[in-house]
Design an enzyme around this catalytic site. Structure first.
Site, PDB file in Angstrom:
ATOM      1  N   GLU A  74     -53.366  70.352  33.678  1.00  8.48           N
ATOM      2  CA  GLU A  74     -54.285  69.773  32.691  1.00  8.48           C
ATOM      3  C   GLU A  74     -54.225  70.479  31.332  1.00  8.48           C
ATOM      4  O   GLU A  74     -55.134  70.316  30.511  1.00  8.48           O
ATOM      5  CB  GLU A  74     -55.725  69.802  33.222  1.00  8.48           C
ATOM      6  CG  GLU A  74     -55.947  69.045  34.504  1.00  8.48           C
ATOM      7  CD  GLU A  74     -55.714  67.542  34.390  1.00  8.48           C
ATOM      8  OE1 GLU A  74     -55.283  67.068  33.309  1.00  8.48           O
ATOM      9  OE2 GLU A  74     -55.956  66.845  35.385  1.00  8.48           O
ATOM     10  N   HIS A  92     -63.264  72.785  34.094  1.00  7.56           N
ATOM     11  CA  HIS A  92     -63.091  71.484  34.752  1.00  7.56           C
ATOM     12  C   HIS A  92     -63.201  71.683  36.258  1.00  7.56           C
ATOM     13  O   HIS A  92     -62.610  72.609  36.809  1.00  7.56           O
ATOM     14  CB  HIS A  92     -61.727  70.904  34.369  1.00  7.56           C
ATOM     15  CG  HIS A  92     -61.284  69.778  35.247  1.00  7.56           C
ATOM     16  ND1 HIS A  92     -62.090  68.704  35.562  1.00  7.56           N
ATOM     17  CD2 HIS A  92     -60.107  69.545  35.895  1.00  7.56           C
ATOM     18  CE1 HIS A  92     -61.432  67.870  36.346  1.00  7.56           C
ATOM     19  NE2 HIS A  92     -60.225  68.369  36.565  1.00  7.56           N
ATOM     20  N   HIS A  94     -64.187  69.694  40.412  1.00  5.18           N
ATOM     21  CA  HIS A  94     -64.161  68.501  41.253  1.00  5.18           C
ATOM     22  C   HIS A  94     -65.343  68.543  42.221  1.00  5.18           C
ATOM     23  O   HIS A  94     -65.185  68.257  43.409  1.00  5.18           O
ATOM     24  CB  HIS A  94     -62.860  68.424  42.051  1.00  5.18           C
ATOM     25  CG  HIS A  94     -61.634  68.216  41.222  1.00  5.18           C
ATOM     26  ND1 HIS A  94     -60.384  68.069  41.775  1.00  5.18           N
ATOM     27  CD2 HIS A  94     -61.450  68.121  39.888  1.00  5.18           C
ATOM     28  CE1 HIS A  94     -59.474  67.909  40.819  1.00  5.18           C
ATOM     29  NE2 HIS A  94     -60.103  67.942  39.667  1.00  5.18           N
ATOM     30  N   TYR A 113     -84.381  65.524  31.652  1.00  8.92           N
ATOM     31  CA  TYR A 113     -84.284  66.148  30.323  1.00  8.92           C
ATOM     32  C   TYR A 113     -83.174  67.188  30.229  1.00  8.92           C
ATOM     33  O   TYR A 113     -82.779  67.594  29.134  1.00  8.92           O
ATOM     34  CB  TYR A 113     -85.631  66.741  29.895  1.00  8.92           C
ATOM     35  CG  TYR A 113     -86.067  67.985  30.634  1.00  8.92           C
ATOM     36  CD1 TYR A 113     -85.677  69.258  30.196  1.00  8.92           C
ATOM     37  CD2 TYR A 113     -86.887  67.909  31.753  1.00  8.92           C
ATOM     38  CE1 TYR A 113     -86.079  70.407  30.858  1.00  8.92           C
ATOM     39  CE2 TYR A 113     -87.296  69.047  32.423  1.00  8.92           C
ATOM     40  CZ  TYR A 113     -86.896  70.289  31.974  1.00  8.92           C
ATOM     41  OH  TYR A 113     -87.291  71.422  32.636  1.00  8.92           O
ATOM     42  N   HIS A 154     -62.121  61.366  39.502  1.00  8.37           N
ATOM     43  CA  HIS A 154     -61.497  62.673  39.267  1.00  8.37           C
ATOM     44  C   HIS A 154     -62.489  63.832  39.390  1.00  8.37           C
ATOM     45  O   HIS A 154     -62.448  64.565  40.373  1.00  8.37           O
ATOM     46  CB  HIS A 154     -60.849  62.662  37.878  1.00  8.37           C
ATOM     47  CG  HIS A 154     -59.939  63.813  37.619  1.00  8.37           C
ATOM     48  ND1 HIS A 154     -58.842  63.728  36.784  1.00  8.37           N
ATOM     49  CD2 HIS A 154     -59.948  65.099  38.066  1.00  8.37           C
ATOM     50  CE1 HIS A 154     -58.224  64.893  36.746  1.00  8.37           C
ATOM     51  NE2 HIS A 154     -58.883  65.751  37.517  1.00  8.37           N
ATOM     52  N   TYR A 208     -86.000  78.289  24.414  1.00  6.93           N
ATOM     53  CA  TYR A 208     -86.336  78.499  25.817  1.00  6.93           C
ATOM     54  C   TYR A 208     -85.785  79.831  26.313  1.00  6.93           C
ATOM     55  O   TYR A 208     -84.622  80.161  26.097  1.00  6.93           O
ATOM     56  CB  TYR A 208     -85.772  77.369  26.676  1.00  6.93           C
ATOM     57  CG  TYR A 208     -86.079  77.533  28.143  1.00  6.93           C
ATOM     58  CD1 TYR A 208     -87.342  77.228  28.648  1.00  6.93           C
ATOM     59  CD2 TYR A 208     -85.118  78.030  29.025  1.00  6.93           C
ATOM     60  CE1 TYR A 208     -87.620  77.381  29.990  1.00  6.93           C
ATOM     61  CE2 TYR A 208     -85.393  78.194  30.363  1.00  6.93           C
ATOM     62  CZ  TYR A 208     -86.647  77.867  30.851  1.00  6.93           C
ATOM     63  OH  TYR A 208     -86.938  78.039  32.179  1.00  6.93           O
TER      64      TYR A 208
END
Length: 214
Positions: A74, A92, A94, A113, A154, A208
């Site tokens: 990738e 990335h 899966h 949210y 994917h 936050y």
């Protein structure tokens, strides 16, 4: 060795994804951009045995710079994301819920949210074969104005200004997907937040967790 710290950071990030059950086997990949160079996880190497030396370095044109192993398939996807966004890190995975939800929707509406953490409604990039320029183009479009997206048939992808912030979005994205799947399974109408409510949540999250300085 070039970028020894960053290469170790890639290894540590891959191990985090394993611990959080965000990957299966050697699926998924991680990279960080340093100027015109991309430090990226190698192809097909067990995360549990991967070392910093196994991580490879390529330039933004896809040319090999350092490392003996082949890069993740990738690599074109990571380069496309860096070219089209201001991200400096890409993760990335899966994971189950994000992969499953990507099969049945083209966008995750703002049902929680937490979507604000990724920029709003989360898009699903159309399917293209892994490692192709078509996939890279589809995902880059899905990430426009977002720090996370799904990839149909994917998996999922998140970005950030550094690896820690990028990978910390993966469990959040997975949580959003799991909530949406469970809500859809009831067959009942799903309550959604308005654009104004999401914008307000974005503002609220900026402070936050910040504690007053001593």
């Amino acid at each position: 060795m070039l970028y020894e710290k960053e290469r170790q950071d890639v290894v540590d990030t891959c191990l985090f994804m394993v611990r959080e059950n965000l990957v299966v086997g050697t699926a998924g990949n991680v990279s960080v951009r340093i100027g015109d160079h991309v430090v990226i996880s190698p192809s097909g190497v067990d995360y549990e045995t991967m070392t910093a030396e196994d991580v490879v370095v390529y330039d933004m044109a896809g040319n090999h710079v350092e490392g003996r192993l082949k890069p993740s398939s990738e690599l074109p996807l990571h380069i496309a994301v860096y070219e089209s966004t201001d991200a400096l890190a890409v993760t990335h995975n899966h994971a189950v819920s994000s992969t499953a939800l990507g099969l049945v929707v083209d966008e995750i509406p703002t049902s929680h949210y937490y979507s604000a953490m990724l920029g709003g409604a989360i898009r699903v990039a159309p399917y293209a074969e892994f490692g192709t320029d078509a996939l890279a183009e589809n995902v880059a479009k899905a990430l426009d104005g977002r720090t996370g997206a799904l990839m149909k048939n994917h998996g999922a992808i998140t970005t950030g200004p550094n690896l820690k912030k990028a990978v910390n979005l993966l469990p959040i994205l997975e949580y959003i997907c799991e909530i949406q799947l469970k809500a859809m399974a009831t067959g009942a109408p799903i309550a959604l937040l308005s654009d104004e409510q999401i914008d307000s949540a974005v503002g609220g999250m900026k402070d936050y967790g910040k504690q007053p300085e001593k």
